[in-house]
Design a protein around this motif. Structure first.
Motif, PDB file in Angstrom:
ATOM      1  N   GLY B 166       0.720  -1.350  -0.011  1.00 10.30           N
ATOM      2  CA  GLY B 166      -0.050  -0.095  -0.076  1.00 10.30           C
ATOM      3  C   GLY B 166       0.791   1.284  -0.013  1.00 10.30           C
ATOM      4  O   GLY B 166       1.993   1.098  -0.239  1.00 10.30           O
ATOM      5  N   GLN B 167       0.161   2.247   0.446  1.00 13.74           N
ATOM      6  CA  GLN B 167       0.954   3.529   0.210  1.00 13.74           C
ATOM      7  C   GLN B 167       0.913   4.315   1.636  1.00 13.74           C
ATOM      8  O   GLN B 167       0.082   4.084   2.299  1.00 13.74           O
ATOM      9  N   THR B 168       1.882   5.262   1.680  1.00 17.01           N
ATOM     10  CA  THR B 168       2.083   5.773   2.955  1.00 17.01           C
ATOM     11  C   THR B 168       1.145   7.264   2.866  1.00 17.01           C
ATOM     12  O   THR B 168       0.595   7.249   1.609  1.00 17.01           O
ATOM     13  N   ASP B 170       1.748  10.502   2.399  1.00 18.28           N
ATOM     14  CA  ASP B 170       2.144  11.238   1.243  1.00 18.28           C
ATOM     15  C   ASP B 170       2.402  10.419  -0.049  1.00 18.28           C
ATOM     16  O   ASP B 170       3.344  10.877  -1.275  1.00 18.28           O
ATOM     17  N   GLY B 171       1.721   9.166  -0.308  1.00 14.64           N
ATOM     18  CA  GLY B 171       1.341   8.456  -1.511  1.00 14.64           C
ATOM     19  C   GLY B 171       2.840   7.866  -2.032  1.00 14.64           C
ATOM     20  O   GLY B 171       3.084   7.605  -3.261  1.00 14.64           O
ATOM     21  N   LYS B 172       3.743   7.370  -1.036  1.00 21.24           N
ATOM     22  CA  LYS B 172       4.902   6.615  -1.428  1.00 21.24           C
ATOM     23  C   LYS B 172       4.610   5.243  -1.197  1.00 21.24           C
ATOM     24  O   LYS B 172       3.744   4.659  -0.284  1.00 21.24           O
ATOM     25  N   ASP B 173       5.270   4.276  -2.081  1.00 23.50           N
ATOM     26  CA  ASP B 173       4.985   2.967  -1.909  1.00 23.50           C
ATOM     27  C   ASP B 173       5.606   2.398  -0.628  1.00 23.50           C
ATOM     28  O   ASP B 173       6.830   2.678  -0.367  1.00 23.50           O
ATOM     29  N   LYS B 174       5.007   1.854   0.135  1.00 17.16           N
ATOM     30  CA  LYS B 174       5.653   1.383   1.368  1.00 17.16           C
ATOM     31  C   LYS B 174       6.566   0.233   1.270  1.00 17.16           C
ATOM     32  O   LYS B 174       7.530  -0.098   1.975  1.00 17.16           O
ATOM     33  N   GLY B 175       6.554  -0.304  -0.138  1.00 15.99           N
ATOM     34  CA  GLY B 175       7.302  -1.701  -0.190  1.00 15.99           C
ATOM     35  C   GLY B 175       8.725  -1.082  -0.703  1.00 15.99           C
ATOM     36  O   GLY B 175       9.462  -2.098  -0.721  1.00 15.99           O
ATOM     37  N   ALA B 176       8.807  -0.016  -0.940  1.00 16.15           N
ATOM     38  CA  ALA B 176       9.785   0.737  -1.929  1.00 16.15           C
ATOM     39  C   ALA B 176      11.331   0.377  -1.158  1.00 16.15           C
ATOM     40  O   ALA B 176      11.345   0.491  -0.084  1.00 16.15           O
ATOM     41  N   ILE B 177      12.173  -0.263  -1.709  1.00 11.65           N
ATOM     42  CA  ILE B 177      13.718  -0.219  -1.077  1.00 11.65           C
ATOM     43  C   ILE B 177      14.592   1.044  -1.727  1.00 11.65           C
ATOM     44  O   ILE B 177      14.705   1.444  -2.788  1.00 11.65           O
ATOM     45  N   LEU B 178      14.976   1.962  -0.693  1.00 11.01           N
ATOM     46  CA  LEU B 178      15.332   3.231  -1.020  1.00 11.01           C
ATOM     47  C   LEU B 178      16.901   3.025  -0.614  1.00 11.01           C
ATOM     48  O   LEU B 178      17.203   3.155   0.342  1.00 11.01           O
ATOM     49  N   LYS B 179      18.110   3.328  -1.618  1.00 15.07           N
ATOM     50  CA  LYS B 179      19.007   3.321  -1.011  1.00 15.07           C
ATOM     51  C   LYS B 179      19.602   4.536  -0.158  1.00 15.07           C
ATOM     52  O   LYS B 179      20.578   4.750   0.662  1.00 15.07           O
ATOM     53  N   PHE B 184       9.361   4.204   3.879  1.00 13.02           N
ATOM     54  CA  PHE B 184       8.574   3.658   4.822  1.00 13.02           C
ATOM     55  C   PHE B 184       9.136   2.494   5.739  1.00 13.02           C
ATOM     56  O   PHE B 184       9.480   2.464   6.967  1.00 13.02           O
ATOM     57  N   ALA B 185       9.809   1.676   4.939  1.00 13.50           N
ATOM     58  CA  ALA B 185      10.360   0.490   5.121  1.00 13.50           C
ATOM     59  C   ALA B 185      11.643   0.835   5.892  1.00 13.50           C
ATOM     60  O   ALA B 185      12.106   0.030   7.043  1.00 13.50           O
ATOM     61  N   SER B 186      12.505   1.983   5.754  1.00 15.72           N
ATOM     62  CA  SER B 186      13.722   2.218   6.578  1.00 15.72           C
ATOM     63  C   SER B 186      13.165   2.842   8.135  1.00 15.72           C
ATOM     64  O   SER B 186      14.361   2.738   8.689  1.00 15.72           O
ATOM     65  N   ASP B 187      11.980   3.126   8.441  1.00 12.83           N
ATOM     66  CA  ASP B 187      11.825   3.478   9.443  1.00 12.83           C
ATOM     67  C   ASP B 187      10.809   2.896  10.277  1.00 12.83           C
ATOM     68  O   ASP B 187      10.555   2.890  11.448  1.00 12.83           O
TER      69      ASP B 187
END
Lengths: 349, 520
Positions: B166-168, B170-179, B184-187
């Motif tokens: 789903g989305q946070t 502010d409309g970001k994908d919760k599953g996204a992996i960001l370097k 969402f997942a990094s916090d």
């Protein structure tokens, strides 16, 4: 006054511009930020893609202009490691450093003024000689060593049995040199009080204060001898001056002469040096904070360097440059308060 | 029925109140590592710190035991269906921290996310997909027969698919992996593991609390709260333990091993590690290194045992190969071959009696005593007339130089992510090939297609005994050829306050299973 402030602000801007250019210019020498961001087995294409995304492949000028463009709007970029705006990271770490510097400054002020004055008034007293001797030793021991010795003595504790324990004096000496330990040796403790914004303070709880003791003493240990010697030397000079002799001749009490007339004039150069030293103290926090794992700016900066976290390094240098400019401005203002004959703008009184 | 339901509800209520936890897990533990996890997203980076976090807040399908075997965790059992397929049966009644039920769908979600992770996709390359059979059964499918299927499955720590979908706001994908940049997942984190993260200040502290609904009720672990503080400075970390400020530290620097041993209130645990430290001899840069005799001469000139004893203070196991004991490729017959006379003779035979000058580079803050090791090696090489111009650099500057192959001999340490010998060869001795990524860290430019073919063959050999024989043969050939210069396996050390029984939960991978830690 206004002209003075305008002049100072433009100076600050110039300082920060120069710092940012220098910091940007050395970033290639600092190493590759990617090695902290990816695992060893990540392929070179993947690395290249991330590098491209971060804009690390652009030329120096392009990178700097991009940085400067957002810096003007108050955005100094995101820290690679913290994944947050660099200024936010600095704001989070600033209070810890400020409390450390405040604590150390208090120790310095409370101790250096009376000791310096005493040593000037009674230069021949054995206590004066003792203080001078200790301060010579103190000034030559690196802060790193002071910190480690303090930790060994007051955190871990030492048991001494150098002296024969079966004699009364031996027993007494052994006990005298044996320390209990128990003071916290790292960090700020768990019991912090939230003041405002990012400021979590350790100044209001017993635990917070206990954590401050050793780092503050270590940090103070570098500057304290310097200030004792400075105050002593200045005070001795002032005591020789004509108006003091005149005051003596007039029959003023020693206390009034020493502390009202002499001390006030002694403090002028001390404040100037103090302002500059405060800036240097911020630099010394790097060492102190590393030994005590004190989560402040110094530790953050050192780690940012090992990680090549360039945006954070640049932001830190700029903020520290700002601190230098601000403290020097404050020093000039205080100078005017202590000695009204000094005019800031250089005009005649 | 009503009664039963009431009893059930009652027990549920009991289980979810902190009081019930307090009865079992009441101990507090203060931990000081040299670093804290850089993120809460366990797919963002493949590093020791992240693996340690994974074992605290998540559970793998199966995990390594102390003797490098496997024990079931979230997977109860597994069986081979055909050459390319392994069928796993999952434990029932496992809950995520969010309260969601754990099922096969979560495994599939996790697997797909791993395939996208920049750091993990290389390990999962041999795998093609997860086939969900039912809620608690799934097939893990590889494209070719893959002997390391179970090794790799230890990296599958199922994520809570509902939590990360789903989305946070502010409309970001919760599953996204960001370097870089926060996601969402990094916090945020929801796993099945023994500890939830209750507070985190990066670089300062992480607080963990025992998960009340943790599935493994047989675990002897009795620690209810863990505070992890990163302490980078070695001396400070040791002081923190000695002064009673923390209960458990890792790593312990070699210089302080004796100090901790002498301390009455502390306990030291050391293990021979699996990270090999070695030098590459660059054949592209130095003509002489193309001659096997010169490489062998260097192998004879270096006193591995001396380095391990004097520089590492016994805190290393001298090595003559890459595979440590316990790995399939470990070849018992290979021993360090220190013999200066022999080395001189070989140099003479190769026509380099008068020696030559080379450059050497090593990091100075990456491995234990890395710069001192390089200095010692340089001094040893001087005895066979090889003059070494040594430069040591901080790691941030060293790796770019390494990528450029900037010196004739370069030091590197390597730990096989798969806990398997083939990983060493693939990265360190395969013929370098920029397109396939083979030999990515082969700074020696050593190339022997025969050996590479043998490793490739071993990589599809599912008969583990046959495979071990093949890999040991590879080790032997590399040894005979002196393809590189192995020095030692860096030991591991942990220390804890007396009464904190760390020994049973430690392992050579350096993932302490803190969920099972017993504190007296």
């Amino acid at each position: 006054m206004l002209a003075f402030l305008v002049q100072r602000v433009s100076q600050a801007l110039l300082v920060m511009f120069v710092i940012s250019v220098i910091a940007f210019a050395i970033q290639d020498g600092l190493g590759d930020p990617l090695q902290e961001m990816v695992g060893m087995s990540v392929s070179s294409e993947e690395r290249e893609a991330i590098r491209e995304e971060l804009g690390l492949n652009d030329s120096f000028v392009v990178q700097y202009l991009r940085f400067a463009g957002s810096a003007i709007q108050g955005d100094l970029g995101n820290s690679y490691f913290y994944s947050k705006p660099a200024l936010e990271v600095i704001a989070e770490h600033l209070p810890a450093t400020l409390e450390l510097v405040i604590g150390a400054s208090l120790i310095i002020i409370v101790l250096s003024v009376p000791i310096g004055v005493y040593a000037a008034i009674r230069p021949q007293a054995w206590l004066s000689k003792f203080f001078m001797g200790v301060s010579t030793v103190g000034i030559s021991i690196p802060v790193f060593l002071t910190a480690i010795v303090l930790i060994q003595l007051f955190s871990i504790g030492v048991t001494v049995n150098w002296f024969p324990a079966d004699t009364g004096w031996g027993q007494w000496l052994n006990e005298f040199f044996t320390t209990e330990g128990g003071l916290p040796s790292y960090g700020r403790g768990d019991d912090l009080v939230h003041l405002f914004g990012t400021w979590e303070s350790g100044l209001f709880t017993g635990e917070g204060l206990a954590h401050l003791v050793l780092p503050c003493v270590s940090l103070a240990s570098i500057m304290l001898p310097l200030f004792i010697r400075l105050i002593r030397a200045e005070m001795m000079e002032v005591l020789q001056s004509d108006y003091i002799r005149y005051a003596r001749a007039k029959g003023l009490g020693a206390g009034r002469i020493n502390f009202l007339h002499a001390l006030k004039n002694t403090m002028l150069p001390v404040i100037t040096v103090g302002g500059v030293q405060l800036g240097i103290m911020v630099a010394y926090t790097i060492l102190t904070e590393t030994v005590f794992q004190w989560p402040g700016l110094g530790l953050m900066f050192l780690e940012a360097i090992t990680r090549s976290d360039i945006p954070l390094i640049v932001a830190y240098l700029m903020v520290v440059g700002l601190i230098f400019v601000v403290t020097n401005t404050l020093v000039d203002l205080i100078y005017g308060l202590v000695n009204p004959t000094v005019k800031l703008t250089g005009k005649k009184a | 029925m009503k009664k039963l339901l009431a009893a059930f509800v009652g027990s549920m209520a009991l289980a979810s109140t902190p009081v019930a936890v307090a009865a079992d897990a009441t101990k507090n533990l203060k931990v000081a590592y040299d670093a804290d996890p850089v993120t809460l997203d366990i797919h963002e980076q493949l590093s020791g710190g992240i693996m340690q976090l994974s074992h605290m807040s998540f559970d793998p399908l199966l995990r390594w035991t102390k003797d490098l075997g496997f024990e079931p965790r979230l997977a109860e059992s597994w069986e081979r269906v055909d050459d390319n397929t392994m069928r796993f049966r999952l434990r029932k009644g496992v809950k995520f921290h969010s309260g969601n039920e754990f099922t096969s769908a979560d495994v599939e979600f996790t697997f797909d996310r791993l395939k996208q992770s920049q750091d993990f996709k290389a390990i999962f390359k041999p795998f093609s997909r997860v086939d969900v059979i039912d809620e608690y059964t799934f097939d893990l499918v590889t494209s070719e027969p893959y002997p390391l299927l179970l090794n790799t499955a230890t990296y599958i720590f199922p994520l809570d698919s509902k939590f990360y979908s789903g989305q946070t706001e502010d409309g970001k994908d919760k599953g996204a992996i960001l370097k870089h940049g926060s996601s969402f997942a990094s916090d945020n984190l929801s796993g099945t593991g023994p500890y939830t993260v209750t507070e985190r200040k990066q670089g300062v502290r992480v607080e963990f609390e025992r998960f009340a609904d943790y599935w493994d009720i047989d675990s002897p672990g009795n620690v209810g709260k863990i505070v992890l503080t990163p302490i980078k400075e070695n001396a400070t970390r040791v002081s923190a333990l000695l002064s009673g400020g923390v209960d458990f530290i890792a790593p312990v620097p070699p210089n302080d091993l004796d100090r901790i041993k002498r301390d009455r209130n502390s306990e030291l645990v050391t293990m021979s590690g699996t990270r090999i430290i070695l030098f590459h001899m660059n054949q592209e840069r130095v003509e002489a290194f193309k001659n096997p005799k010169v490489r062998q001469a260097i192998a004879y000139a270096i006193n591995q045992e001396g380095i391990a004893a004097k520089i590492m203070k016994g805190f290393a196991t001298p090595a003559a190969q890459m595979s440590p004991a316990g790995y399939q490729g470990h070849n018992e017959n290979l021993k360090p071959r220190f013999d200066v006379e022999k080395a001189k003779k070989l140099m003479k035979e190769a026509g380099y009696e008068d020696g030559f000058t080379i450059t050497m580079m090593a990091p100075n803050n990456r491995y234990v005593n890395d710069d001192k090791i390089a200095q010692a090696a340089a001094a040893m090489l001087a005895r066979i007339n090889i003059k070494v111009d040594l430069k040591t650099l901080p790691k941030a500057q060293f790796w770019p130089e390494y990528d450029n192959r900037a010196a004739d001999m370069m030091l590197i340490g390597w730990h096989a992510d798969t806990e398997d010998s083939a990983n060493f060869y693939e990265f360190l001795t395969f013929c370098p090939d920029a397109d396939s990524g083979a030999g990515q860290y082969n700074a020696g430019n050593y190339c022997n297609p025969e050996i590479d073919a043998l490793v490739e063959k071993a990589n599809v050999e599912t008969d583990l005994d046959k495979r071990a024989a093949m890999l040991q043969d590879v080790e032997q050939r590399l040894y005979d050829d002196a393809a590189f210069l192995p020095l030692h396996w860096q030991d591991l050390a942990w220390a804890a306050k007396k009464g904190v029984n760390i020994e049973p939960v430690l392992n050579v991978m350096n993932f302490p299973y803190l969920g099972d830690l017993v504190v007296e």
